[in-house]
Design an enzyme around this catalytic site. Sequence first.
Site, short mmCIF file in Angstrom:
data_model
loop_
_atom_site.label_atom_id
_atom_site.label_comp_id
_atom_site.label_asym_id
_atom_site.label_seq_id
_atom_site.Cartn_x
_atom_site.Cartn_y
_atom_site.Cartn_z
N GLU A 263 0.84 -1.20 0.00
CA GLU A 263 0.00 0.00 0.00
C GLU A 263 0.88 1.25 0.00
O GLU A 263 1.96 1.24 0.60
CB GLU A 263 -0.93 0.00 1.22
N HIS A 281 -8.32 1.14 1.80
CA HIS A 281 -8.09 1.09 3.25
C HIS A 281 -9.01 2.08 3.98
O HIS A 281 -8.57 2.96 4.72
CB HIS A 281 -6.62 1.39 3.58
#
Length: 531
Positions: A263, A281
Site C-alpha cells: 500500500e 483502506h
Amino acid sequence: MAPRVLVSDKLSETAVQIFRDRGIEVDFEPSLGKDKDKLLEVIGKYDGLAIRSATKVTDKVLEAATNLKVVGRAGIGVDNVDIPAASKKGVIVMNTPFGNSITTAEHAIAMMFAVARQLPEASASTHAGKWEKSRFMGTEVTAKTLGVIGAGNIGGIVCERAVGLKMKVIAFDPFLSEERAAKLGVTKVELDELLQRADFITMHVPLTDKTRNILSRENIAKTKKGVRIINCARGGLVDEEALAEALKSGHVAGAAFDVFESEPATENPLFNLPNVVVTPHLGASTTEAQENVALQVAEQMSDYLLTGAVQNALNMPSVTAEEAAVMGPWIKLAEHLGAFVGQMTDEPVKSINVLYDGVAAGMNLAALDAAALAGFMKATNPEVNMVSAPVVAKERGIQLSKTTQEKSGAFDGYIKLTVETDSRTRTIAGTVFSDGKPRFIQIKGINIDAEVGEHMLYTTNKDVPGIIGLLGSKLGECGVNIANFTLGRTKAGEDAIALLYVDDAIGRDVVSKLNELGKFQQIRPLKFDVN
C-alpha cells in the site's frame, strides 16, 4: 501553571474543547504538523502533543521537546512516532486502540453485501445507461455460512452482526473459548473445517508469522467452490496471486478487499477482475470513528497531565514514577514469562495464574499482571500492549488470577506463571538478579538458570546420553551460533529440557533438520523483546 497542549493535526473542535474545559491551555494548529521546521521551533513550549498521522514525531522533534510529557495519537497506528526515542526521553506515547472497532467491522459487513450482490459493477453499468438486470444475479446472505478467522475485538463484532443477519457463523481462533463462542452465538471450528464449510470468509487477525498467507494457495484450494472472501484486516493475510487465479477459474465467486500486501496499492493482481470489490483502506474512515478517537485521546491526555493517570500507553505501565525505577526489570520479567508460554501455546487457554513470591508480592501487581498478559497475547497479536491486553484477554474468556506468598526459597522473590488449557498445564518461573537482568529459573517444574536472549530455542527429550552433543553439532552444521546453553531434567533417564540462547532466529529449515533426528519430543524457536 496549567499544562499546555499543541494539536498539530486535524482534530475535531469538540476534542479541542475538552482540553479547554478541563483547564488545559491548548493551541489548535491543524496544519503545523506538516511544517517540520516550525514544529521543531515551537515544540519546546508544550507539555502535550495531540496528533493524527500527518505529524511525524521523530527523534529530532523529541530532542527539541524539552517540556514534553505525553504524545497522544488519535487512532491505533503509531508508525509516525519514534517510540524508542520517546521512551528514552521519558515521554509517554498513547493511542486509542478500540475507537475504530465498530467502523471496521461495519465495513467488512458492507463489503460482504457488496460482493454478494455485485453492487459496484451493477452501479457502474447502470450509470453507463445500460440495464443489465439479468447479468447481476446475486446471492442472499441469509442462512449462508460465514467463516470468521479471528474472533477478537473486531471479529467478535462481525460475528454478532452476522448472527443478527440470520447467518450461520463459524469461527477459527485458537484463543476463542467455548464460553465466548457461545456468547457470540458462533460455532468454534478448526481452520480446515472453516475453509470447507464457509460460503463467505472474512479475516480479522493481525499480520504475524503465523497469520501471513493464512489463505495460501493450498488453503484457497480447500475452500468451498463459490466462496466469497473478504479482507478488511491486514494486507498479507491472503496470497493475492493465488486468489486472482482462483477468481479467474471460478473456484472463488468473488472477493472484497480493503487492504493489500503493498500500500498504497496502485496496481494489484485483484484489480479489474469481475466481482472483485476494492476500497483504499477505508475500514476506519467514518465521521463517527474519527470523532471517537479524537475525543478519547483528548480525555486520556487530560487525565495524565492533570492527575497522572495513564491509559492506553504503548511504552510504559500504569505505575508511579517511584515504582517504575524498582519495577522496571520485574515488568520485563513478567512480559518474558508471558511471551514464553504464549509462544508455546497453540490451543485455547482456560486460565492463567500468576504467583508472586517474596519482594515481587509487594509490588504493583496490576502492572505485573498486565505485563504478563501482554507478553502472552503478543504471540498472536503484536498490537497488544499492557493496557489493552487485559481487555483482549477478558473478551477471549481467559481467566486471570493471582497468588501471593512470603519468601519461600533461595531467591528474594520470583514470579511463576501457570497456564491451563483443556489438555495441559504449563508452568514457568523467573526472577531478577542483582544485576537487574531477568532470568528463567524453572520450566514445567525443572530447575534451570537461563539468561533471556532475543532469539532462543527450547527442546524437550528423554534424558539419554549424547543428546547435548547431537543438538550442538546439528545446530553447528546449520550455521547456528550458541551464546548460552542451559539444561535441566526431572531425574536421570526421565524428562529433560534444553533452553538455548542463540545469535540469530531459528528458521523452519533448522527445526525440520532437528526433527529428522527423531530424538526430541518438542522443538520450539522463541523470540523475546529484550530492549
